[in-house]
Design a protein around this motif. Sequence first.
Motif, mmCIF file in Angstrom:
data_model
loop_
_atom_site.group_PDB
_atom_site.id
_atom_site.type_symbol
_atom_site.label_atom_id
_atom_site.label_comp_id
_atom_site.label_asym_id
_atom_site.label_seq_id
_atom_site.Cartn_x
_atom_site.Cartn_y
_atom_site.Cartn_z
ATOM 1 N N MET A 1 116.364 22.620 -19.882
ATOM 2 C CA MET A 1 115.975 23.869 -19.222
ATOM 3 C C MET A 1 116.581 25.077 -19.935
ATOM 4 N N THR A 2 117.885 24.907 -20.294
ATOM 5 C CA THR A 2 118.559 26.025 -20.952
ATOM 6 C C THR A 2 117.863 26.366 -22.265
ATOM 7 N N GLU A 3 117.442 25.300 -22.969
ATOM 8 C CA GLU A 3 116.758 25.543 -24.253
ATOM 9 C C GLU A 3 115.463 26.326 -24.045
ATOM 10 N N LEU A 4 114.753 25.986 -22.983
ATOM 11 C CA LEU A 4 113.502 26.682 -22.674
ATOM 12 C C LEU A 4 113.782 28.163 -22.392
ATOM 13 N N TYR A 5 114.797 28.400 -21.591
ATOM 14 C CA TYR A 5 115.114 29.795 -21.252
ATOM 15 C C TYR A 5 115.623 30.548 -22.486
ATOM 16 N N ASP A 6 116.390 29.863 -23.320
ATOM 17 C CA ASP A 6 116.856 30.510 -24.562
ATOM 18 C C ASP A 6 115.670 30.907 -25.436
ATOM 19 N N LEU A 7 114.697 30.000 -25.478
ATOM 20 C CA LEU A 7 113.504 30.253 -26.291
ATOM 21 C C LEU A 7 112.771 31.495 -25.766
ATOM 22 N N ALA A 8 112.565 31.525 -24.447
ATOM 23 C CA ALA A 8 111.862 32.666 -23.843
ATOM 24 C C ALA A 8 112.660 33.951 -24.067
ATOM 25 N N TYR A 9 113.969 33.850 -23.917
ATOM 26 C CA TYR A 9 114.833 35.016 -24.131
ATOM 27 C C TYR A 9 114.707 35.517 -25.578
ATOM 28 N N ASP A 10 114.716 34.567 -26.523
ATOM 29 C CA ASP A 10 114.608 34.958 -27.935
ATOM 30 C C ASP A 10 113.268 35.644 -28.207
ATOM 31 N N PHE A 11 112.194 35.068 -27.658
ATOM 32 C CA PHE A 11 110.872 35.683 -27.852
ATOM 33 C C PHE A 11 110.846 37.091 -27.244
ATOM 34 N N ALA A 12 111.370 37.201 -26.030
ATOM 35 C CA ALA A 12 111.315 38.490 -25.320
ATOM 36 C C ALA A 12 112.146 39.548 -26.049
ATOM 37 N N THR A 13 113.339 39.159 -26.478
ATOM 38 C CA THR A 13 114.183 40.164 -27.142
ATOM 39 C C THR A 13 113.632 40.516 -28.528
ATOM 40 N N ALA A 14 113.052 39.524 -29.210
ATOM 41 C CA ALA A 14 112.436 39.831 -30.515
ATOM 42 C C ALA A 14 111.295 40.822 -30.306
ATOM 43 N N PHE A 15 110.525 40.615 -29.254
ATOM 44 C CA PHE A 15 109.423 41.532 -28.937
ATOM 45 C C PHE A 15 109.978 42.933 -28.675
ATOM 46 N N LEU A 16 110.998 43.009 -27.823
ATOM 47 C CA LEU A 16 111.535 44.328 -27.448
ATOM 48 C C LEU A 16 112.134 45.051 -28.653
ATOM 49 N N LYS A 17 112.779 44.290 -29.540
ATOM 50 C CA LYS A 17 113.408 44.931 -30.715
ATOM 51 C C LYS A 17 112.363 45.585 -31.614
ATOM 52 N N LYS A 18 111.208 44.936 -31.707
ATOM 53 C CA LYS A 18 110.162 45.436 -32.615
ATOM 54 C C LYS A 18 109.240 46.466 -31.958
ATOM 55 N N ALA A 19 109.251 46.484 -30.615
ATOM 56 C CA ALA A 19 108.181 47.185 -29.887
ATOM 57 C C ALA A 19 108.046 48.659 -30.276
ATOM 58 N N ASN A 20 109.184 49.345 -30.430
ATOM 59 C CA ASN A 20 109.103 50.792 -30.703
ATOM 60 C C ASN A 20 108.506 51.104 -32.071
ATOM 61 N N ASP A 21 108.584 50.136 -32.995
ATOM 62 C CA ASP A 21 108.094 50.395 -34.355
ATOM 63 C C ASP A 21 106.753 49.736 -34.635
ATOM 64 N N SER A 22 106.182 49.106 -33.627
ATOM 65 C CA SER A 22 104.875 48.447 -33.829
ATOM 66 C C SER A 22 103.774 49.418 -33.440
ATOM 67 N N PRO A 23 102.557 49.208 -34.008
ATOM 68 C CA PRO A 23 101.443 50.033 -33.541
ATOM 69 C C PRO A 23 101.293 49.888 -32.027
ATOM 70 N N ILE A 24 101.013 51.002 -31.368
ATOM 71 C CA ILE A 24 100.970 50.952 -29.900
ATOM 72 C C ILE A 24 99.702 50.252 -29.422
ATOM 73 N N GLN A 25 98.592 50.624 -30.032
ATOM 74 C CA GLN A 25 97.321 50.057 -29.557
ATOM 75 C C GLN A 25 97.137 48.632 -30.093
ATOM 76 N N VAL A 26 96.526 47.797 -29.304
ATOM 77 C CA VAL A 26 96.281 46.407 -29.721
ATOM 78 C C VAL A 26 95.214 46.394 -30.818
ATOM 79 N N GLY A 27 95.531 45.746 -31.933
ATOM 80 C CA GLY A 27 94.583 45.681 -33.049
ATOM 81 C C GLY A 27 93.440 44.708 -32.745
ATOM 82 N N ASP A 28 92.355 44.848 -33.519
ATOM 83 C CA ASP A 28 91.167 44.022 -33.267
ATOM 84 C C ASP A 28 91.459 42.537 -33.406
#
Length: 453
Positions: A1-28
Amino acid sequence: MTELYDLAYDFATAFLKKANDSPIQVGDEARKNINHLDVPMPQHGMAAEAVITELNQWVSPATMKMGSPRFFGFVIGGAYPVSVASNWMSTAWDQNTGLEKTTPAAAVVEKISANWMLELLGLPRESACAFVTGATVANFTALAAARNQVMNQAGWDVEADGLIGAPEVQIIISADSHPTVYKSLAMLGFGRNRVTKAAVDAQGCIDMSRFPEINENAIIITQAGNINSGAFDPVAEISRLAAGKNAWIHVDGAFGLWALASNKYKHLAAGMDQADSWATDAHKWLNVPYDSGLAFVKNEHALKAAMAITASYLPSENATRNPSDYTPELSRRARGFDVYAVLRYLGKEGVAELIERCCACASRFADLFTQAGYEVMNDVVLNQVVVCFGSEALNLAVIDAVQKEGSCWVGQTSWKNRLAMRISVCNWQTELIHVDESFAIMKTMAEKVLKKA
Ligand SMILES: Cc1ncc(COP(=O)(O)O)c(C=O)c1O
């Protein structure tokens, strides 16, 4: 279970770290790739890690970066990190926030946050508060309480006997109300069309010189923060007119109600405390994650009469605060934790700073557009700026070009029967530098479009 939550945490934080520098609109391509999730209903399950990995792979790139400091679309906020963290915890706690006895922390934290907000916004301290999904449901909830009280005073128990044969209630509504308020009226059985519209002035505020006569049983729906101009209705004057009548004044303050938290801007909302109910969003200007709306109702009894599942309670007997007595839902998530987290993190000073910074950013936009020779259509009193580049086609082309460029995002609106570009500054991260950067992009796109035209 911990591994699953770690995985989700890693994905979420990686997303948040990049979010401000990514294009805002969803690409095609990312938009198309969501279809990878569209497999036939699986016969057999899949490992949890694989499910989360698959969701991350296709969903993360296909998200509009609404939490960006350069996102100015609609009227929405981002989410303070403290509230993202509290939201993760409240998901882990998974409290069914109906009854104080079973989920005491969720119930008590809602009560604490509600009291803080009443103090922060200067609303009557006896008011009850419902934690709902958003301003749409907050308006619905408050108007259900209004319906209860107005009909009750006219000798009718609407919760027990319904609307057939009920006394006539006059609904007076600002002609510039948000469409979701009409939806609430429809859901409450008042109907979208059986309303008396109060004429508005050039900024979309109710014009008292043309205010309709208030009948004996009335619900009057006003706004704190016009969706385009950010302007406020004159609630004190309406309240004077309604005095002595069986009338209820409601304020839709989805974003504008938060102006009351700032000494610099609360004069705009003067008299709002004289209303009977108020709706606002925490997921807009307070910057908590979705979904989080709030209804405040001065007469707690009317709210409980409209919302409680059983009519057998008596307010005086009610030592505990069962959250489900105040909301349309019985089972729901514990929204109070995120509101508590942001208020505790910011304090009164922090909320005021947020409001004032966003308003300063809106003023800066207005100045820059005006100096560049473009038309700013509203008096910029709060966080909203409406800009017009000319014809409908030109405005649409500029908005489209800005959205496609990707480093900032604005949407369109219809204001005074003209299509225009609307900028709304609500995000906790937005600073003047983001305004300057975004203005430069908007101006370049406008110049390109106008040159081609
Ligand atoms: C003035 C006003 N009222 C109501 C709403 C509906 O709010 P929500 O989308 O949170 O339900 C909005 C949303 O923008 C709004 O600006």
